[in-house]
Motif scaffolding. Sequence first.
Motif, PDB file in Angstrom:
ATOM      1  N   GLU A 185       0.299  -1.369   0.174  1.00  0.00           N
ATOM      2  CA  GLU A 185      -0.173  -0.030   0.060  1.00  0.00           C
ATOM      3  C   GLU A 185       0.401   0.782   0.238  1.00  0.00           C
ATOM      4  N   ASP A 186       0.454   2.312  -0.214  1.00  0.00           N
ATOM      5  CA  ASP A 186       1.035   3.552  -0.681  1.00  0.00           C
ATOM      6  C   ASP A 186       0.945   4.122   0.570  1.00  0.00           C
ATOM      7  N   LYS A 187       2.175   4.347   1.592  1.00  0.00           N
ATOM      8  CA  LYS A 187       1.759   5.172   2.215  1.00  0.00           C
ATOM      9  C   LYS A 187       1.919   6.668   2.843  1.00  0.00           C
ATOM     10  N   SER A 188       2.826   6.381   1.804  1.00  0.00           N
ATOM     11  CA  SER A 188       3.125   8.475   1.442  1.00  0.00           C
ATOM     12  C   SER A 188       4.260   7.910   2.895  1.00  0.00           C
ATOM     13  N   GLU A 189       4.242   9.706   3.612  1.00  0.00           N
ATOM     14  CA  GLU A 189       5.360   9.724   3.798  1.00  0.00           C
ATOM     15  C   GLU A 189       4.889   8.964   5.415  1.00  0.00           C
ATOM     16  N   TYR A 190       3.554   8.348   5.834  1.00  0.00           N
ATOM     17  CA  TYR A 190       3.068   7.986   7.000  1.00  0.00           C
ATOM     18  C   TYR A 190       2.833   6.922   7.391  1.00  0.00           C
ATOM     19  N   PRO A 191       3.920   6.815   8.700  1.00  0.00           N
ATOM     20  CA  PRO A 191       4.728   5.295   8.647  1.00  0.00           C
ATOM     21  C   PRO A 191       3.711   3.815   9.464  1.00  0.00           C
ATOM     22  N   PHE A 192       2.837   4.713   9.786  1.00  0.00           N
ATOM     23  CA  PHE A 192       2.484   3.774  10.936  1.00  0.00           C
ATOM     24  C   PHE A 192       1.128   3.864  10.548  1.00  0.00           C
ATOM     25  N   GLN A 193       0.183   2.265  10.310  1.00  0.00           N
ATOM     26  CA  GLN A 193      -0.849   1.471   9.987  1.00  0.00           C
ATOM     27  C   GLN A 193      -2.111   1.961  11.073  1.00  0.00           C
TER      28      GLN A 193
END
Length: 304
Positions: A185-193
């Motif tokens: 999945e594309d997390k962009s710059e956000y590392p936490f699900q």
Amino acid sequence: MAQLGRILEAGGVKFLFVFNTNPLVNLPNQQLVKSGMESEDVFTVVHDLFLNDSCSYADIVLPAPSFLESFDIHVCYYHNYMSINQKAIEPLYESKPNYQVFRELSEALGLNSRELFPPEREVAEEFLSRSKAVDFTLKDLEQEGFCKMKTRPQDEYLTPSGKIEMYSQLAEKANLPPLPGYYEEDKSEYPFQFLTVNHKRITRSQFHNVWKKEIEPIVLINDEDAREKGINEWDWVRLKNDQDTLNMKAHITKDIKQGVTLAYGGLWSKLCDGKGANTLIPDVVQDFGGNATYNSTYVEIEKL
């Protein structure tokens, strides 16, 4: 439903009647839903038992009865029994069940209410007579309280082939990959699900007002992730992504994986400083099924 905010923003809907749900809490893209419901161009009616978040943005609130004042038939996700809910008392004051409200609205519109809304008992009897899973009557339900439904044959499946399909013909028909696969999945710059679950004291968004002193908005963070971020137990943290920001108390635990955060969904925004977990959830829907992609949400965390 998952994209109600976008639908209201488009301006085509002028009247919204809300019942059996609390869209301002349960739907993704919470701020867009809020913006749509507070628009002067949308006339909103909410039919509910409690003055929840959605009621706060309604032009008219209609009182609904509790289950103690309503007739209903219930099936469950977790067992194979059907049960009946019989009224303990008549609805109090001006509260009316859904069925009666819609019947009276049809009468006000000059529609044939008898044809559209026959007596509830007749509807229940017809429902039971048409169901392939039922071999009992409404009278049986009334006498026993609950009855066991027939199970579906183990060699019958609701697929075009009638079999378990590893190669999905329905997906292929929808121009989607018919075989399951793995993708990042594309997390962009956000590392936490960011995952959301229901609190044990509430059902979806029901009863938060009853347990408001016992429930507070917290986010569970893996102990290793917390150590790297300099976050201690019960510190206030900010979760953020392209949707919005949300302040919550951190609960440090080993019970979830690194890279994962978990919060309670269904909490009333009006009881949580104006925002709930779904303010961070985008209103992207699944290609197959059209449901909201709640668990495909990613955030950054910072200590306040």
